[in-house]
Design a protein around this motif. Structure first.
Motif, short mmCIF file in Angstrom:
data_model
loop_
_atom_site.label_atom_id
_atom_site.label_comp_id
_atom_site.label_asym_id
_atom_site.label_seq_id
_atom_site.Cartn_x
_atom_site.Cartn_y
_atom_site.Cartn_z
N HIS A 226 0.85 -1.18 0.00
CA HIS A 226 0.00 0.00 0.00
C HIS A 226 0.90 1.25 0.00
O HIS A 226 1.94 1.27 0.66
N PRO A 227 0.52 2.29 -0.75
CA PRO A 227 1.34 3.51 -0.75
C PRO A 227 1.57 4.09 0.64
O PRO A 227 2.63 4.68 0.89
N ALA A 228 0.60 3.94 1.55
CA ALA A 228 0.80 4.45 2.90
C ALA A 228 1.95 3.73 3.60
O ALA A 228 2.70 4.32 4.38
N TYR A 229 2.11 2.44 3.30
CA TYR A 229 3.24 1.68 3.86
C TYR A 229 4.56 2.19 3.27
O TYR A 229 5.57 2.30 3.98
N LEU A 230 4.55 2.50 2.00
CA LEU A 230 5.77 3.00 1.35
C LEU A 230 6.18 4.35 1.90
O LEU A 230 7.39 4.67 1.93
N LEU A 231 5.23 5.15 2.34
CA LEU A 231 5.57 6.43 2.95
C LEU A 231 6.29 6.24 4.27
O LEU A 231 7.11 7.07 4.67
N ARG A 232 5.99 5.13 4.94
CA ARG A 232 6.64 4.84 6.23
C ARG A 232 7.92 4.04 6.05
O ARG A 232 8.83 4.12 6.88
N GLN A 233 7.97 3.24 4.98
CA GLN A 233 9.12 2.35 4.74
C GLN A 233 9.68 2.63 3.36
O GLN A 233 9.40 1.93 2.39
N ALA A 234 10.48 3.68 3.27
CA ALA A 234 11.01 4.09 1.96
C ALA A 234 11.83 3.00 1.26
O ALA A 234 11.76 2.88 0.03
N PRO A 235 12.61 2.17 1.97
CA PRO A 235 13.37 1.12 1.26
C PRO A 235 12.48 0.14 0.48
O PRO A 235 12.95 -0.47 -0.48
N ALA A 236 11.20 0.01 0.87
CA ALA A 236 10.31 -0.92 0.18
C ALA A 236 9.89 -0.40 -1.19
O ALA A 236 9.29 -1.14 -1.98
N LYS A 237 10.24 0.85 -1.51
CA LYS A 237 9.89 1.39 -2.82
C LYS A 237 10.60 0.64 -3.95
O LYS A 237 10.10 0.57 -5.07
N ARG A 238 11.77 0.07 -3.67
CA ARG A 238 12.47 -0.71 -4.69
C ARG A 238 11.63 -1.91 -5.11
O ARG A 238 11.51 -2.22 -6.29
N GLN A 239 11.01 -2.59 -4.09
CA GLN A 239 10.15 -3.74 -4.41
C GLN A 239 8.87 -3.29 -5.11
O GLN A 239 8.37 -3.96 -6.02
N ALA A 240 8.37 -2.13 -4.69
CA ALA A 240 7.16 -1.62 -5.34
C ALA A 240 7.43 -1.30 -6.81
O ALA A 240 6.57 -1.53 -7.67
N TRP A 241 8.62 -0.79 -7.10
CA TRP A 241 8.97 -0.50 -8.50
C TRP A 241 9.03 -1.79 -9.32
O TRP A 241 8.55 -1.84 -10.47
N ALA A 242 9.57 -2.84 -8.74
CA ALA A 242 9.62 -4.13 -9.43
C ALA A 242 8.19 -4.63 -9.70
O ALA A 242 7.91 -5.20 -10.77
N ASP A 243 7.28 -4.42 -8.76
CA ASP A 243 5.90 -4.86 -8.95
C ASP A 243 5.22 -4.04 -10.04
O ASP A 243 4.42 -4.57 -10.83
N LEU A 244 5.51 -2.76 -10.10
CA LEU A 244 4.95 -1.92 -11.16
C LEU A 244 5.42 -2.38 -12.53
O LEU A 244 4.64 -2.43 -13.50
#
Length: 255
Positions: A226-244
């Protein structure tokens, strides 16, 4: 002149009468003991008894939601059915029903968790900081809620203090989500967060589920953070980019 009868004399006379068998005092008028047999009270009939209290019929909110959802033949009627649904207590504390945003009939349908404060005020999903981040994420792979993305939530009403929805609340609203997907007819579903995965897939553990395709309601499903989780856990944005990128590749393959 006869002397006045004292207490002990009166008691002795009464005791003597009891010994003779006089166990009842005489009344002003004689009593026909035989006639009393015909005057015995009759037992009350069943029809004379008060009717039993009427118990209110127990309502199954999941069955009621399923019935209302199935009766909706278009998105406007589904929204009306949700607005008329009175079995979820969250409705009483929310300002607005948060139904959907974006383009109905788009290839991508995102299902979030529940409205937050900003969403509750505006009546649209993903309009706060998390929504702004989501728009940036979608734009990075050439998607937009203004053109080719449709967005909704599992819960249309904000839980108090943004608490996690209760299992009973999720269960009673899943029929509306399933019908929403059937009427919107997307090519793929994106589930953002644990609550969405629990509602659609019956599973939790977004860290384990994210990035792996599944299937539900006849649609391919991709769980994501969830984007709200990414706002709290910036390192997880790398995994989110892979999912996108995985979502973009799946859309390209469907072309």
């Amino acid at each position: 002149m006869e002397s006045e009868l004292d207490y002990w004399g009166a008691k002795a006379l009464l005791d003597w009468q009891v010994e003779l068998g006089a166990t009842e005092a005489m009344l002003d008028a004689p009593i026909d003991r035989y006639g009393l047999q015909d005057q015995k009270p009759k037992p009350a009939r069943a029809t004379d008894a008060p009717p039993p209290p009427v118990r209110p019929k127990k309502i199954d909110p999941i069955a009621e939601a399923t019935k209302a959802a199935r009766a909706a033949d278009a998105l406007p009627s589904l929204r009306a059915a949700m607005e008329a649904f009175e079995h979820c207590d969250l409705k009483r504390g929310a300002r607005n029903l948060v139904f959907a945003d974006g383009q109905a009939g788009a290839r991508v349908m995102i299902i979030g968790e529940a409205p937050g404060r900003d969403e509750d005020l505006e009546g649209k999903p993903f309009v706060g900081r998390a929504g702004q981040l989501l728009d940036k994420m979608l734009a990075a792979i050439d998607l937009s809620r203004d053109k080719n993305v449709y967005i909704t939530n599992v819960l249309p009403w904000r839980p108090p203090q943004n608490r996690d929805p209760l299992p009973a609340e999720i269960a009673m609203l899943v029929p509306f989500v399933e019908r929403h997907v059937a009427l919107a007819q997307p090519d793929v579903l994106v589930l953002m967060g644990n609550i969405s995965c629990q509602a659609v897939l019956g599973k939790r553990g977004i860290t384990r589920l994210r990035g792996t395709w599944a299937e539900a309601w006849g649609k391919p499903v991709l769980p994501m953070f969830h984007p709200a989780y990414l706002l709290r856990q910036a390192p997880a944005k790398r995994q989110a980019w892979a999912d996108l990128l995985e979502l973009r590749a799946r859309l390209n393959s469907l072309n």
